[in-house]
Scaffold this active site. Structure first.
Site, mmCIF file in Angstrom:
data_model
loop_
_atom_site.group_PDB
_atom_site.id
_atom_site.type_symbol
_atom_site.label_atom_id
_atom_site.label_comp_id
_atom_site.label_asym_id
_atom_site.label_seq_id
_atom_site.Cartn_x
_atom_site.Cartn_y
_atom_site.Cartn_z
ATOM 1 N N GLU A 265 21.135 -12.377 54.713
ATOM 2 C CA GLU A 265 20.981 -11.212 53.813
ATOM 3 C C GLU A 265 21.253 -11.369 52.619
ATOM 4 O OE1 GLU A 265 22.583 -7.839 56.047
ATOM 5 O OE2 GLU A 265 20.596 -7.574 57.060
ATOM 6 N N ASP A 338 20.462 -6.088 65.822
ATOM 7 C CA ASP A 338 21.515 -5.338 64.982
ATOM 8 C C ASP A 338 21.930 -4.119 65.133
ATOM 9 O OD1 ASP A 338 22.914 -4.917 62.570
ATOM 10 O OD2 ASP A 338 21.451 -4.493 61.236
ATOM 11 N N GLU A 366 26.550 3.554 62.470
ATOM 12 C CA GLU A 366 25.407 3.167 61.531
ATOM 13 C C GLU A 366 23.909 3.663 62.030
ATOM 14 O OE1 GLU A 366 24.901 -0.777 60.228
ATOM 15 O OE2 GLU A 366 22.985 -0.493 59.185
HETATM 16 O O1 GCW Z 1 23.648 -3.647 60.065
HETATM 17 C C1 GCW Z 1 23.378 -4.295 59.116
HETATM 18 C C2 GCW Z 1 23.672 -3.431 58.043
HETATM 19 C C3 GCW Z 1 24.413 -3.801 56.529
HETATM 20 C C4 GCW Z 1 25.434 -4.896 57.119
HETATM 21 C C5 GCW Z 1 24.767 -6.101 57.921
HETATM 22 C C6 GCW Z 1 25.892 -7.089 58.308
HETATM 23 C C7 GCW Z 1 27.343 -5.455 56.058
HETATM 24 O O2 GCW Z 1 22.821 -2.641 57.637
HETATM 25 O O3 GCW Z 1 24.991 -3.087 55.988
HETATM 26 O O4 GCW Z 1 26.179 -5.519 56.086
HETATM 27 O O5 GCW Z 1 24.113 -5.593 59.075
HETATM 28 O O6 GCW Z 1 26.309 -6.763 59.507
HETATM 29 O O7 GCW Z 1 25.957 -7.989 57.776
#
Ligand code: GCW
Length: 681
Positions: A265, A338, A366
């Site tokens: 990312e 995720d 989240e």
């Molecule tokens: O779940 C996603 C989130 C990001 C997060 C990323 C990760 C910290 O939306 O906010 O960043 O994963 O785990 O690196």
């Protein structure tokens, strides 16, 4: 004047008695005197003694002996416990034994003779806290560690008090590590000022057996160290990290190590220099090794490539198995995508046989209603930990593959992304505290049942401070129904959000409300819901079989075949692995479309049922927490309605079938839902 003074007094006393949830599950009351026999004294042992004195509910004036001595049956910070004695190899082990003894007393269980050893060597909270005090995916206020402004680095008495309470809560459930900052790491983390504050935090956490760790940015040498590159094979870069690591250990001799999100990312990493992830991890590991530190190297990686996102981490990491130093642990999220409301386990578990591998769970909600929805995550984690990977034959559960039972790992660990902030009750939702509690308890014992965890937590949190409060009436009218609600809550949420293996159909980036349609022009495909649900007039679901991405092949047999065959694929993962026609016959005999409708509706009806369950609890709960939970449940059920209506009306455009008549009609119009922004509080 006098009247004003009286008012102030009244206000102060009201304030003092108002229940704000700050005490978490640590509420012993009506304690009795106890005699302690302990020949040694230290900060940690003094805490252990203090806890016993302020929480003893056993026989008045009973004598309890605390003994630190080697015992082969006791591992790490484990302990041997009996009614009147706690014995351990380490002082922290004694402290854990004390908490266990008090927990037994406070929950009304008998104190049986036993040895209790932790499942994982390291049981770590990951705080996604930024230096300015904000928290990525935090829903309970600002950071307890960091803040912005002139006083950012001043360590106040209030800071120390809060960190002590935090440390105590963690230790009481066996958590022994804290990564103090976001994996999307700021460069400031390695500055002298920040490290000074880390030192102060570490000093408070240490007596409670908690090590501090930091997330670091891989490009630090070039970004703040004045070097031309951050290439892990460049001797100057190696030297820079070696020096920096020494500096950290000079300040914090028991520093735990680094957590790294690299080439993920947008974060920098070794691949920027044509090096492998192993090159990057090993370079840091070598810098930490002389001090006993570890690197937790995250496997949360995917790029905008054509390959199914669910496959990418395994494609990248499996070939590196065997190349990592033994003080590197690969930190893998529970599922391959995720932290979705439900995912099958990541196929990396059990597959990386020559590496240390640790699970990363997400305590902060989240993707599960943030601090508004009541969702007890323990059942989801239990489902994950008990999933059989078959990697070394039947019974190779994720738990056993990661805790050293199957593979001889040098280090074992488990991480949970914290849900803690400055809110008075720490976690936003009173029931979100149960997820912090559950993470700790499962990290200590990955075989615990969610039922037991919920039972303990309710007794400790709402039980008025001790076993004497647990009348039969209380157990049957409060404990049992509330525990049942908690145990059902994850499945219920999956039902109204993403049943039958659907995933990632959230609106926009805040990951709260529904948005199966959300695909703004120019957005990366794998960041939009249509990529995941693949709905069209023919059907719905992501084909991960041989005719599709073949992600099923990443699982060990018999799972690979089981998931690939629509007949044997568990229905909870159906649309995760298959694209199926709307008229596909489910095990219930219903069509896939009808089944989807019933799941969404059941989720909504169940939240309404939870509202009723909770409403009948007024006499058992203080006014503040009762009303807070009631109001959050009200919002949750309004949200569940939106989820159901949005998903059914949107998918109906493709299925072109009616919603079964015995299901309550949607109350919203699709065009309104398309522009509605669901509020998170
Ligand atoms: O779940 C996603 C989130 C990001 C997060 C990323 C990760 C910290 O939306 O906010 O960043 O994963 O785990 O690196």
């Amino acid at each position: 004047m006098r009247i004003i003074a009286r008012f102030i007094l009244l206000f102060v006393s009201l304030h003092a008695t108002a229940e704000n949830g700050h005490q978490l599950w640590l509420r012993a009351k009506n304690v009795r005197p106890v005699q302690l026999v302990c020949t040694r004294s230290s900060e940690t042992l003094n805490l252990a003694k203090e806890e016993l004195r302020s929480g003893w509910l056993g026989e008045a004036n009973a004598s309890v002996t605390l003994t630190v001595k080697p015992d082969k049956a006791v591992k790490g910070d484990g302990f041997r416990l009996s009614k009147n004695e706690i014995q351990a190899n380490t002082e922290t082990g004694i402290l854990y034994g004390v908490y266990e003894l008090l927990r037994c007393q406070q929950t009304g269980q008998s104190v049986d003779e036993k040895v209790s050893n932790p499942s994982y060597e390291r049981r770590i909270l990951n705080h996604w806290d930024n230096p300015d005090g904000t928290i990525e995916r935090g829903y309970a206020g600002l950071s307890i560690f960091w803040r912005k402004g002139d006083e950012a680095f001043a360590v106040t008495e209030a800071d120390k008090r809060l960190w002590t309470e935090y440390a105590r809560a963690n230790a009481s459930v066996g958590i022994n590590g804290a990564v103090l900052n976001n994996v999307n790491a700021s460069l400031d983390v390695l500055s002298a000022k920040t490290l000074g504050r880390v030192k102060a935090i570490a000093a408070i956490l240490r007596p409670y057996g908690i090590k501090t760790y930091l997330s670091v940015k891989f490009s630090s040498p070039s970004m703040i160290g004045g070097l031309k590159s951050s290439d892990p094979l460049d001797p100057k870069v190696v030297q820079w990290w070696t020096t920096k690591t020494k500096e950290i250990y000079r300040l914090i001799p028991d520093f735990g190590g680094f957590l790294v999100k690299a080439n993920s990312e947008g974060q920098p990493g070794p691949q920027d220099y044509g090096r492998t992830r192993a090159d990057g991890a090993n370079m840091l590991a070598d810098a930490l090794n002389p001090f006993g530190g570890i690197v937790m190297w995250r496997a949360f990686v995917y790029s905008a490539s054509e390959e199914d996102r669910a496959k990418q981490a395994t494609t990248e990491f499996l070939p590196l198995d065997g190349q990592f130093r033994d003080n590197v642990i690969i930190q893998v999220k529970n599922g391959p995508i995720d932290f979705q409301p439900r995912e099958p386990f990541s196929p990396l578990f059990g597959a990386m046989k020559k590496s240390n591998v640790m699970p990363e769970l997400q305590i902060t909600q989240e993707y599960l209603g943030q601090s508004v929805h009541l969702v007890f995550l323990s059942t989801m984690w239990e489902e994950f930990l008990q999933s059989d990977t078959y990697q070394e034959g039947a019974g190779s559960t994720v738990a056993r593959c990661t805790d050293g039972s199957i593979f001889r790992s040098k280090h074992t660990a488990i991480a949970g992304v914290a849900n803690i902030g400055l809110d008075a009750n720490w976690c936003g939702h009173p029931f979100a505290q149960a997820n912090w509690y559950a993470f700790g308890r499962l990290a200590w014992n990955n075989m615990l049942s969610s039922k037991q965890v919920a039972d303990e937590w309710i007794r400790l949190t709402f039980g008025n401070g001790g076993s004497s409060a647990y009348s039969e009436e209380w157990v049957s009218n409060f404990l049992n129904p509330v525990r049942q609600m908690m145990l059902e809550s994850h499945e219920v949420t999956v039902n109204y959000m993403m049943p039958l293996g659907l995933h990632h159909i959230f609106a926009a980036n805040e990951h709260y409300g529904p948005g199966p349609w959300w695909a703004p022009q120019g957005t990366r495909k794998d960041w939009t819901p249509p990529y995941y649900h693949q709905a069209d007039t023919l059907g719905i679901g992501f084909d991960r079989t041989l005719t599709g991405s073949n992600a099923v092949s990443q699982y060990h047999e018999p799972l690979s075949t089981q998931y690939a065959d629509v007949k044997s694929c568990p229905e909870i993962y159906l649309l995760w692995f298959h694209h199926l026609p709307w008229e596909y016959r489910m095990k219930s005999g219903k069509s896939l479309w009808d089944e989807l409708c019933y799941h969404y509706d059941a989720g909504l009806q169940d939240v309404r049922r939870f509202e009723k369950v909770w409403s009948s609890m007024q006499t058992y709960v203080d006014k503040e927490r009762f009303e807070q939970v009631q109001s959050k449940l009200r919002e949750q059920s309004a949200n569940a309605q939106i989820w159901k209506d949005a998903c059914l009306l949107y998918f109906q455009q493709f299925s072109r079938r009616p919603i079964p008549n015995d299901i309550e009609r949607p109350v919203y119009e699709l065009d309104k839902l398309l522009i509605m922004k669901m509020q998170t509080n």
